[in-house]
Design a protein around this motif. Structure first.
Motif, mmCIF file in Angstrom:
data_model
loop_
_atom_site.group_PDB
_atom_site.id
_atom_site.type_symbol
_atom_site.label_atom_id
_atom_site.label_comp_id
_atom_site.label_asym_id
_atom_site.label_seq_id
_atom_site.Cartn_x
_atom_site.Cartn_y
_atom_site.Cartn_z
ATOM 1 N N ASP A 497 0.965 -1.237 -0.014
ATOM 2 C CA ASP A 497 0.069 0.009 0.135
ATOM 3 C C ASP A 497 1.012 1.370 0.069
ATOM 4 O O ASP A 497 0.478 2.237 -0.685
ATOM 5 C CB ASP A 497 -1.169 0.076 1.181
ATOM 6 C CG ASP A 497 -1.930 -1.073 1.065
ATOM 7 O OD1 ASP A 497 -2.386 -1.558 -0.059
ATOM 8 O OD2 ASP A 497 -2.545 -1.347 2.163
ATOM 9 N N GLU A 498 2.005 1.108 0.830
ATOM 10 C CA GLU A 498 2.757 2.423 1.006
ATOM 11 C C GLU A 498 3.444 2.902 -0.496
ATOM 12 O O GLU A 498 3.707 3.917 -0.788
ATOM 13 C CB GLU A 498 3.778 2.333 1.847
ATOM 14 C CG GLU A 498 4.872 1.561 1.890
ATOM 15 C CD GLU A 498 4.862 0.045 1.473
ATOM 16 O OE1 GLU A 498 5.943 -0.708 1.396
ATOM 17 O OE2 GLU A 498 3.774 -0.338 1.680
ATOM 18 N N TRP A 501 0.150 4.375 -3.361
ATOM 19 C CA TRP A 501 -0.106 5.627 -3.179
ATOM 20 C C TRP A 501 0.846 6.667 -3.627
ATOM 21 O O TRP A 501 0.765 7.647 -4.321
ATOM 22 C CB TRP A 501 -1.027 6.082 -1.792
ATOM 23 C CG TRP A 501 0.110 6.194 -0.798
ATOM 24 C CD1 TRP A 501 0.233 5.378 0.567
ATOM 25 C CD2 TRP A 501 0.955 7.343 -0.324
ATOM 26 N NE1 TRP A 501 1.385 5.958 1.286
ATOM 27 C CE2 TRP A 501 1.653 7.188 0.831
ATOM 28 C CE3 TRP A 501 1.161 8.655 -0.837
ATOM 29 C CZ2 TRP A 501 2.316 7.852 1.416
ATOM 30 C CZ3 TRP A 501 1.921 9.441 -0.277
ATOM 31 C CH2 TRP A 501 2.781 9.222 0.815
ATOM 32 N N GLN A 502 2.099 6.143 -3.103
ATOM 33 C CA GLN A 502 3.235 6.920 -3.599
ATOM 34 C C GLN A 502 3.671 6.938 -5.040
ATOM 35 O O GLN A 502 4.034 8.080 -5.794
ATOM 36 C CB GLN A 502 4.475 6.489 -2.945
ATOM 37 C CG GLN A 502 4.719 7.041 -1.347
ATOM 38 C CD GLN A 502 5.804 6.655 -0.902
ATOM 39 O OE1 GLN A 502 7.083 7.237 -1.114
ATOM 40 N NE2 GLN A 502 5.964 5.341 -0.250
ATOM 41 N N ALA A 530 -5.371 2.295 -0.939
ATOM 42 C CA ALA A 530 -4.161 1.800 -0.277
ATOM 43 C C ALA A 530 -3.986 3.090 0.551
ATOM 44 O O ALA A 530 -3.353 2.617 2.010
ATOM 45 C CB ALA A 530 -3.151 1.839 -1.571
ATOM 46 N N ALA A 531 -4.125 4.205 0.694
ATOM 47 C CA ALA A 531 -4.079 5.310 1.501
ATOM 48 C C ALA A 531 -4.796 5.154 2.700
ATOM 49 O O ALA A 531 -4.416 5.012 3.911
ATOM 50 C CB ALA A 531 -4.130 6.494 0.915
ATOM 51 N N ARG A 533 -5.936 2.158 3.889
ATOM 52 C CA ARG A 533 -5.526 1.060 4.568
ATOM 53 C C ARG A 533 -4.293 1.339 5.626
ATOM 54 O O ARG A 533 -4.351 0.996 6.676
ATOM 55 C CB ARG A 533 -5.349 -0.185 3.601
ATOM 56 C CG ARG A 533 -6.429 -0.899 3.252
ATOM 57 C CD ARG A 533 -6.044 -2.216 2.437
ATOM 58 N NE ARG A 533 -5.403 -1.970 1.415
ATOM 59 C CZ ARG A 533 -5.882 -1.973 0.051
ATOM 60 N NH1 ARG A 533 -7.114 -2.020 -0.193
ATOM 61 N NH2 ARG A 533 -5.135 -1.782 -1.047
ATOM 62 N N GLN A 534 -3.532 2.302 4.802
ATOM 63 C CA GLN A 534 -2.341 2.698 5.519
ATOM 64 C C GLN A 534 -2.695 3.551 6.937
ATOM 65 O O GLN A 534 -2.070 3.323 7.758
ATOM 66 C CB GLN A 534 -1.483 3.573 4.417
ATOM 67 C CG GLN A 534 -0.532 2.644 3.582
ATOM 68 C CD GLN A 534 0.536 2.156 4.337
ATOM 69 O OE1 GLN A 534 1.733 3.070 4.238
ATOM 70 N NE2 GLN A 534 0.882 1.087 4.771
ATOM 71 N N GLU A 537 -3.521 1.655 9.678
ATOM 72 C CA GLU A 537 -2.274 1.052 10.489
ATOM 73 C C GLU A 537 -1.390 2.088 11.051
ATOM 74 O O GLU A 537 -1.657 2.709 12.005
ATOM 75 C CB GLU A 537 -1.689 -0.305 9.269
ATOM 76 C CG GLU A 537 -2.882 -1.081 8.860
ATOM 77 C CD GLU A 537 -2.236 -1.853 7.738
ATOM 78 O OE1 GLU A 537 -0.990 -1.478 7.197
ATOM 79 O OE2 GLU A 537 -2.827 -2.711 7.353
ATOM 80 N N GLY A 539 0.598 4.142 8.657
ATOM 81 C CA GLY A 539 1.028 4.959 7.567
ATOM 82 C C GLY A 539 0.920 6.117 7.690
ATOM 83 O O GLY A 539 0.447 6.715 8.613
ATOM 84 N N ASP A 540 1.255 7.026 6.372
ATOM 85 C CA ASP A 540 1.124 8.576 6.473
ATOM 86 C C ASP A 540 -0.382 8.706 6.208
ATOM 87 O O ASP A 540 -0.880 8.812 5.139
ATOM 88 C CB ASP A 540 1.694 9.167 5.321
ATOM 89 C CG ASP A 540 2.100 10.558 5.346
ATOM 90 O OD1 ASP A 540 1.189 10.975 6.060
ATOM 91 O OD2 ASP A 540 2.959 10.943 4.787
ATOM 92 N N ARG A 541 -0.993 9.386 7.323
ATOM 93 C CA ARG A 541 -2.671 9.517 7.420
ATOM 94 C C ARG A 541 -2.839 10.973 6.285
ATOM 95 O O ARG A 541 -3.901 11.111 5.869
ATOM 96 C CB ARG A 541 -3.229 10.087 8.759
ATOM 97 C CG ARG A 541 -2.969 8.851 9.584
ATOM 98 C CD ARG A 541 -3.340 9.094 11.046
ATOM 99 N NE ARG A 541 -4.987 9.524 11.006
ATOM 100 C CZ ARG A 541 -5.500 10.240 11.944
ATOM 101 N NH1 ARG A 541 -4.802 10.484 13.282
ATOM 102 N NH2 ARG A 541 -6.642 10.539 12.107
#
Length: 767
Positions: A497-498, A501-502, A530-531, A533-534, A537, A539-541
């Motif tokens: 996922d990370e 989105w990148q 993906a963002a 799901r991150q 968890e 990840g970068d909100r």
């Protein structure tokens, strides 16, 4: 009357869609805003909004007709707008200048198939076109080769060129969308990438317009189904379309009278002939026959087997025949093509075999040196050698220098082996390496195209602030866009996922500048998921809001205003929930830009003021603080445009002057480009207010700044706007001089709409 209504409907629809998507540029915006002024006069006290749907466009046409009936003066105003808008709509439909030659060369070892080639040649003699022939058969049976051979023989009958595409239709997951193919074909026909419409319906309409009077050969290879093919058939009655597919396509027969033809295996004698020609050396007939029979007469199997024999002179024909028989006897025995691939694979050195399996980790449209290096985890020199080896034994085909492609059967073979021998973990690792490598290169190119834009993600760390090769970088992104989309899908499939989105973030400049909206929407829907799901968890909100804002721009590009508004509302909520002021301000600003395009001037101004208030909460050390002054200056520019649209001259003037001060205060790291945009807006504002001398002062500055910055599209627009001011002041000589400058730039850069508009006015002056 019906003709006039039809012209008005087309003009309103084109101008409105261009205003929403931004495809019409500044000229389209001005024509749109003049339509707003006219519609606002129909019902005093009511405020017009941009007609987006068919019903709204029809209502706008009726309102224009009603306005025309009120007085001769109003009728003349409406007629003047209609003439200009009709010319604009016509110029927005580029005249195809290119004569594409996309048909690949026929193979030098093509054997037999004369009956099928003759059938293709006879298609154009059957009644009235467009003529459509469909070649069906299993993978590897030679459908592509015979279509290319037959098409090559007929090339002289189609003087306007030929189009070719591999539709990758062996599965629904890999099949190209009609929109992707239409974008490719429109570019081949002479349409600049940034002028290709965003949505499939307008792409299809433009394609039909450009092909209606042309005699073209179109080869659509490896189709998945009828729906993929039907939008790609040209409108011309003198064109021929050849389709190849593993499946029957009955709707093509029903709608276009398509002629189907099944392609079968080669006879044993023809397979023997092809085998000897591929190997390049003779052998006893019994041995050649044994190998040929083992291939089942499938040309792909024959050529793959022959390539292996050609590469290994000491490999005996008897050994190959035995291997084919042994593979055929196994429980996993499949088509002759699969058997041939198994035999070739078993002859590969262990390192090359591992390399081959690694390439099967993802459904890459083409395999570049970068993808091969990353997938296999080997140095570039090794990857280069292994790619050449696989091409020599026909497990890969080189389509350009250091760019290869799997036949879909070979890709499936490599993927099965990768899963069987390496397991899901090793396949996922290969995909991740490819995704990381592609992210690095895509982010680098994106940064070179737009070095000053705001971006998220660690992939951008360490880049310098400026770059001089923006055009080349954009070409790189365009060239790799299908691979990038495939990498995004593969990364999403494996749950990276990370990276998903990148990768979407890194395609921002590609899509903003060149469109490709179908891909934009598809990939960014994955990016949003993906963002999210991150964010749930660790990840970068901030990425959730960022992905939604970019998806909203894609929806605007295809005229889906409601979808864009929904994404922006969700983006605001996402950024607000994680306290990301910069992201929230950006989402609110974009909501204002959407309202600006919809003629909702006061709502737009409110959004820009709200975004300004959000920026006020960004403190030193917060994300975006270093860009705060520039962002506020941009908001003042947007607000000035909104107040101009609402007719608030005094407020707009104050706001635009404030934006000018803001951009100037940035010092050496300032934004001269946007300073020039402010001067252009001020020039337009003063012109509309009747202060022509002050308008010229502002536009002179805009022209100088844009020339110094190398912002030639904006330079040409400012020059054309200055020419209009000269026209209003009665200065024909100065007007003509500016129009010549603008026309020259438009022509040199393929902007046929701009060139046509300017040349039209020059003709009036000289007449």
């Amino acid at each position: 009357m019906s003709v006039l209504i039809g012209m008005a409907t087309a003009a309103v629809s084109t101008v409105a869609s261009g205003a929403l998507s931004g495809a019409g540029g500044e000229a389209g915006r001005r024509i749109s805003e003049r339509l707003y002024g006219l519609l606002n006069r129909v019902r005093p006290g009511e405020t017009a909004t941009l007609p987006v749907t068919e019903d709204q466009c029809a209502d706008a046409v009726r309102d224009l007709a009603e306005l025309s009936r009120r007085s001769g003066e109003l009728a003349e105003e409406v007629s003047a707008w209609l003439r200009e808008a009709t010319l604009f709509a016509q110029r927005m439909t580029p005249t195809a200048l290119a004569r594409p030659r996309m048909l690949p060369p026929s193979t030098s070892v093509f054997t037999d198939r004369e009956d099928v080639v003759e059938w293709i040649e006879a298609l154009t003699g059957e009644g009235e076109g467009p003529f459509v022939g469909v070649l069906t058969g299993p993978g590897g049976i030679g459908k592509t080769a015979v279509a290319v051979r037959g098409g090559g023989r007929l090339r002289e009958l189609f003087p306007d060129g030929d189009l070719f595409v591999d539709l990758a239709g062996d599965s629904a997951a890999t099949a190209l969308t009609p929109s992707d193919v239409l974008a490719r074909f429109l570019e081949a026909l002479g349409v600049a990438p940034d002028r290709v419409p965003g949505d499939e319906a307008r792409q299809r309409d433009l394609y039909r317009t450009l092909t209606a009077d042309r005699s073209l050969l179109v080869v659509l290879d490896n189709a998945h189904d009828d729906a993929q093919v039907m939008p790609l058939i040209p409108a011309s009655p003198t064109s021929l379309t050849l389709v190849t597919s593993r499946h029957r396509l009955p709707r093509l027969t029903a709608h276009y009278g398509a002629r189907p033809r099944a392609v079968g295996p080669l006879s044993t004698e023809d397979a023997m002939d092809l085998l000897v020609r591929t190997v390049g050396r003779a052998a006893p007939d019994t041995a050649v026959r044994a190998v040929a029979e083992g291939t089942g007469g499938y040309p792909l199997a024959v050529c793959t087997t022959g390539a292996g024999l050609a590469q290994r002179e000491h490999l005996s024909w008897e050994r190959v025949a035995q291997d084919l028989r042994r593979e055929e006897a196994t429980p996993m025995a499949d088509s002759p093509v699969r058997l041939a691939y198994d035999v070739s694979y078993r002859e590969l050195p262990s390192g090359t075999a591992a390399f081959y399996r690694a390439l099967g980790a993802g459904a890459w449209p083409t395999i570049t040196l970068q993808i091969a290096t990353a997938a296999a985890g080997v140095p570039e020199d090794t990857a280069r050698e292994e790619l050449e080896h696989l091409a020599r034994v026909s497990l890969l085909t080189e389509v350009e220098e250091e760019r290869y492609r799997f036949h879909d059967a070979a890709r499936a073979h490599a993927r099965e082996l990768a899963h069987a021998e390496g397991g899901l973990g090793r396949t996922a690792a290969a995909v991740r390496r490819v995704a990381v490598a592609v992210l690095k290169s895509t982010a680098s190119a994106d940064h070179r195209v737009m070095p000053l834009r705001w971006r998220l993600g660690p992939a951008y760390r360490g880049f310098s602030a400026r770059s001089a090769d923006a055009k080349q970088a954009l070409e790189e992104l365009s060239r790799e866009r299908e691979n990038i989309a495939a990498v995004i899908r593969a990364a999403a499939h494996h749950g990276f996922d990370e990276l998903v989105w990148q990768l979407c973030e890194a395609t921002w400049s590609l899509h903003l500048r060149l469109g490709f909206h179908a891909q934009w929407i598809d990939t960014h829907l994955l990016g949003v998921e993906a963002a999210q799901r991150q964010a749930e968890e660790f990840g970068d909100r901030r990425a959730v809001g960022r992905m939604r804002v970019q998806l909203a721009f894609a929806y605007m590009g295809v005229g889906r205003a409601d979808d864009a508004a929904r994404e922006l509302a969700d983006a605001v909520a996402a950024d607000r929930s994680c306290g990301h002021h910069r992201g929230e301000a950006s989402a609110v600003e974009t909501a204002g830009l959407l309202r600006l395009r919809l003629w909702k001037w006061r709502e737009a101004a409110q959004c820009f003021q709200e975004a300004r208030a959000i920026w006020a909460r960004v403190a030193d050390g917060d994300d975006g603080f270093q860009d705060k002054e520039r962002a506020i200056a941009l908001l003042d520019l947007h607000t000035g445009r909104a107040e101009t649209g609402a007719g608030d001259f005094s407020s707009a003037l104050t706001r635009l002057n404030g934006a000018l001060v803001g951009f100037r205060s940035l010092g050496e790291s300032g934004d001269r480009h946007n300073e020039g945009r402010v001067y252009t807006c001020l020039g337009e504002l003063h012109r509309n207010a009747g202060d022509l001398e002050q308008a010229l002062v502002c536009l002179d500055k805009a022209v100088r700044i844009m020339a110094t910055e190398g912002a030639w599209p904006q330079h040409a627009d400012a020059v054309e706007l200055r020419a209009d001011v000269h026209r209003r002041a009665g200065r024909d000589t100065e007007e003509a001089a500016d129009l010549e400058i603008a026309a020259e730039w438009y022509e040199q850069n393929g902007d046929l709409a701009g060139a046509g508009r300017v040349r039209e006015r020059l003709a009036e002056l000289s007449g």
